[in-house]
Design an enzyme around this catalytic site. Structure first.
Site, mmCIF file in Angstrom:
data_model
loop_
_atom_site.group_PDB
_atom_site.id
_atom_site.type_symbol
_atom_site.label_atom_id
_atom_site.label_comp_id
_atom_site.label_asym_id
_atom_site.label_seq_id
_atom_site.Cartn_x
_atom_site.Cartn_y
_atom_site.Cartn_z
ATOM 1 N N LYS A 105 0.811 -1.125 -0.014
ATOM 2 C CA LYS A 105 0.044 -0.137 0.023
ATOM 3 C C LYS A 105 0.813 1.248 0.065
ATOM 4 O O LYS A 105 1.831 1.257 0.827
ATOM 5 C CB LYS A 105 -0.821 0.070 1.292
ATOM 6 C CG LYS A 105 -1.844 1.250 1.476
ATOM 7 C CD LYS A 105 -2.950 0.916 2.316
ATOM 8 C CE LYS A 105 -3.816 2.091 2.490
ATOM 9 N NZ LYS A 105 -4.797 1.657 3.708
ATOM 10 N N ASP A 244 -16.534 -0.123 -0.350
ATOM 11 C CA ASP A 244 -15.155 -0.681 -0.915
ATOM 12 C C ASP A 244 -14.016 -0.730 0.263
ATOM 13 O O ASP A 244 -13.090 -1.377 -0.125
ATOM 14 C CB ASP A 244 -14.435 0.525 -1.790
ATOM 15 C CG ASP A 244 -14.484 1.733 -1.014
ATOM 16 O OD1 ASP A 244 -15.382 2.187 -0.545
ATOM 17 O OD2 ASP A 244 -13.155 2.340 -1.082
ATOM 18 N N ASP A 254 -8.331 -1.927 5.359
ATOM 19 C CA ASP A 254 -8.473 -0.474 5.424
ATOM 20 C C ASP A 254 -8.480 0.440 6.472
ATOM 21 O O ASP A 254 -9.470 1.098 6.781
ATOM 22 C CB ASP A 254 -9.522 -0.033 4.185
ATOM 23 C CG ASP A 254 -8.794 -0.130 2.780
ATOM 24 O OD1 ASP A 254 -7.719 -1.116 2.737
ATOM 25 O OD2 ASP A 254 -9.333 0.170 1.726
HETATM 26 P P1 AMP Z 1 -10.094 4.951 1.206
HETATM 27 O O1 AMP Z 1 -11.135 5.996 1.341
HETATM 28 O O2 AMP Z 1 -8.646 5.470 1.934
HETATM 29 O O3 AMP Z 1 -10.659 3.824 1.406
HETATM 30 O O4 AMP Z 1 -9.679 5.391 -0.416
HETATM 31 C C1 AMP Z 1 -10.690 5.134 -1.552
HETATM 32 C C2 AMP Z 1 -9.890 4.722 -2.738
HETATM 33 O O5 AMP Z 1 -9.063 5.872 -2.835
HETATM 34 C C3 AMP Z 1 -9.061 3.625 -2.650
HETATM 35 O O6 AMP Z 1 -9.233 2.787 -3.530
HETATM 36 C C4 AMP Z 1 -7.659 4.207 -2.770
HETATM 37 O O7 AMP Z 1 -6.815 3.250 -3.574
HETATM 38 C C5 AMP Z 1 -7.797 5.521 -3.317
HETATM 39 N N1 AMP Z 1 -6.605 6.539 -2.807
HETATM 40 C C6 AMP Z 1 -6.684 6.866 -1.571
HETATM 41 N N2 AMP Z 1 -5.586 7.502 -1.422
HETATM 42 C C7 AMP Z 1 -4.979 7.719 -2.659
HETATM 43 C C8 AMP Z 1 -3.755 8.288 -3.322
HETATM 44 N N3 AMP Z 1 -2.869 8.883 -2.221
HETATM 45 N N4 AMP Z 1 -3.377 7.926 -4.334
HETATM 46 C C9 AMP Z 1 -4.096 7.163 -5.056
HETATM 47 N N5 AMP Z 1 -5.357 6.782 -4.583
HETATM 48 C C10 AMP Z 1 -5.612 6.795 -3.584
HETATM 49 MG MG MG Z 2 -10.159 1.672 1.154
#
Ligand code: AMP
Ligand code: MG
Length: 488
Positions: A105, A244, A254
């Site tokens: 990650k 997700d 996550d």
């Molecule tokens: P989360 O809310 O942290 O579960 O993130 C939602 C989605 O956003 C996930 O699929 C992550 O892969 C993507 N994501 C979160 N932070 C980043 C980042 N810095 N760069 C690219 N994708 C991100």
């Molecule tokens: Mg996530």
């Protein structure tokens, strides 16, 4: 088993982007053992090439060659709203190791990164690493964390921070959002391929059922209902229960703005960005149920393969109705154990709920209260029970204690054996936010010793560890409410 779907629109071959001058921040020997990685006498990998592999800088270590790293597409509902395609924006699956998937990650951009930089910061990586391992030690299903590798690569969030790569392990990282992805595209062939590979690798018993996809749904629901009951029982708030972020194996996955309750507040919100409290502590069961409804909708085309459309929907609805029943049953059983009951009595649930209400009203520390409750002697004089002092309404809590002691007497409870069993379910040590914060602040100055120390303490959460007593204490009042944002 690594995601086996064909087609590079779904599983994109994606090489990690190297980071400059990687260094070890943290390493979990217990996860390494799970992955079959040989360790030296100090419990670090014997093959130094792991530093390079776990930072995403190369693909060979310890005789493993990760020849086809991938990022997968998934979609999902965020805060109750359909958000379309979301990930993997920054997680790259290196491949399989000893029956686990190894994922990095923060290993750089993927085709699914949208506007993101593909990176994770040191701060959030430490939180994920410590909490994954702490949850595992608490006996709660979770993805595992193997390592954190740091780099001085600057990463912009609210302020400038530095990058880190967290290596995670799980039998599978498939989420509800993967199902929603194909369902939203009406790509039923891929949806079926996904369900079939999941059944084959992780739910083979479903093949015996009349409708294997319906059975798969039931089993996923059951695991997640039990999971959320376990969270409630240790006072864990996930913080971002978007679809997700829900595993189809029923794993906690996550770790973002999560938090363990310090003082008990039934409607505690741990995520600073969650203004409406959608993901507050008391809503978690209901929200998990809602996420299972999202999964049910996504699985309609599959369940229909074994019956007609109307029947598929009825069957899924019926299966979904089981969720609150399984949840309540698990919750009740866990809280009975927390109170030291070994048999069931009709009044137990009211007694438990009255205690929680009193704890809420007086903001009593959740973890330490249940731990100390195990020390109570059955013949204690009510006005000498020191736990009374945690409560504002003394009369009410004295009444509660007298009913509790009477309840224990009715089942012939024994002080010593009750304390032993209560200590096996009421942890002394959890990853309180202020502890994580102290470790992060030191790590940001390149002192990683506190991360290692916390890993060590939290890997034995039910042990007394008298030398670490300070780590069991509620935070001092001035740092009681660290707010954790989604930024990671
Ligand atoms: P989360 O809310 O942290 O579960 O993130 C939602 C989605 O956003 C996930 O699929 C992550 O892969 C993507 N994501 C979160 N932070 C980043 C980042 N810095 N760069 C690219 N994708 C991100
Ligand atoms: Mg996530």
């Amino acid at each position: 088993m690594a995601f086996t779907l064909s087609g590079d629109d779904v599983c994109q071959t994606t090489l990690p982007t190297p980071v400059p001058d990687p260094y070890w921040v943290a390493f979990s020997p217990s996860s390494a053992k799970l992955a079959g990685i040989p360790l030296d006498e100090n419990e670090w990998p014997t093959d130094k090439a792991w530093l390079e592999v776990l930072s995403g800088n190369q693909l060979n270590a310890g005789g493993h060659h990760f020849s086809n790293p991938i990022a997968t597409a998934y979609s999902g509902h965020q805060f109750g709203v359909w958000a379309g395609q979301l990930g993997d924006g920054r997680a790259i699956l290196l491949g399989d190791i000893a029956g686990q998937e190894l994922q990095l990650k923060g290993a750089g951009k993927t085709r699914f990164s949208r506007m993101g930089d593909g990176r994770a910061v040191l701060r959030s990586s430490i939180r994920e690493f410590l909490c994954s391992e702490a949850m595992h030690a608490l006996g709660i299903p979770t993805t595992r964390a193997l390592s954190i590798i740091g780099s001085d690569l600057p990463v912009r969030r609210e302020t400038m921070e530095t990058a880190a790569v967290c290596a995670r392990l799980a039998p599978s990282f498939i989420r509800v959002g993967h199902f929603e992805h194909f369902a939203s595209l009406q790509n039923h062939a891929r949806l079926k391929e996904l369900a079939d590979s999941l059944i084959q690798a992780h739910y083979p018993e479903c093949l015996q059922a009349e409708n294997p996809y319906l059975d798969l749904f039931k089993k996923i629901c059951e695991r997640n209902a039990k999971l959320v009951a376990q969270w409630q029982a240790v006072g864990f708030c996930h913080g971002v229960l978007n679809s997700d972020n829900i595993s189809v194996l029923g794993l906690t996955i996550d770790y973002g703005p999560f938090g363990f309750l310090d003082h008990f507040q039934i409607d505690h919100i741990c995520n600073h960005s969650d203004q409406g409290g959608r993901y507050a502590y008391h809503r978690q069961p209901q929200i998990m149920h809602w996420n299972m409804a999202c999964l049910a909708s996504a699985m309609i085309p599959l369940v229909e393969l074994g019956c007609d459309e109307k029947e598929a929907q009825d069957q899924l609805r019926k299966a979904l109705e089981e969720f609150p029943i399984i949840y309540a049953h698990t919750w009740q059983s866990l809280f009975r154990k927390k109170l030291g009951f070994t048999v069931e009595e009709d009044g137990d649930i009211t007694l438990i709920e009255r205690l929680l209400q009193a704890m809420h009203d007086s903001k009593v520390d959740f973890t330490s209260f249940f731990r100390r409750l195990g020390e109570l002697k059955i013949d204690a004089l009510i006005n000498q029970i020191s736990l009374r002092n945690d409560f504002v309404d003394r009369d009410a809590i004295e009444q509660w204690f007298s009913e509790y002691l009477a309840r224990l007497k009715r089942e012939g409870s024994n002080d010593l054996s009750r304390q032993i069993s209560m200590n096996q379910v009421n942890p002394k040590y959890v990853l309180r936010n202020h502890l994580a914060q102290e470790a992060i602040e030191l790590a940001q100055k390149k002192d990683f010793s506190e991360v290692a120390k916390l890993l060590n303490i939290l890997s034995r959460p039910f042990d007394e560890q008298l030398e670490h007593e300070a780590y069991a204490l509620a935070p001092p009042p001035n740092i009681d409410s660290i707010e954790v944002s989604c930024s990671s």
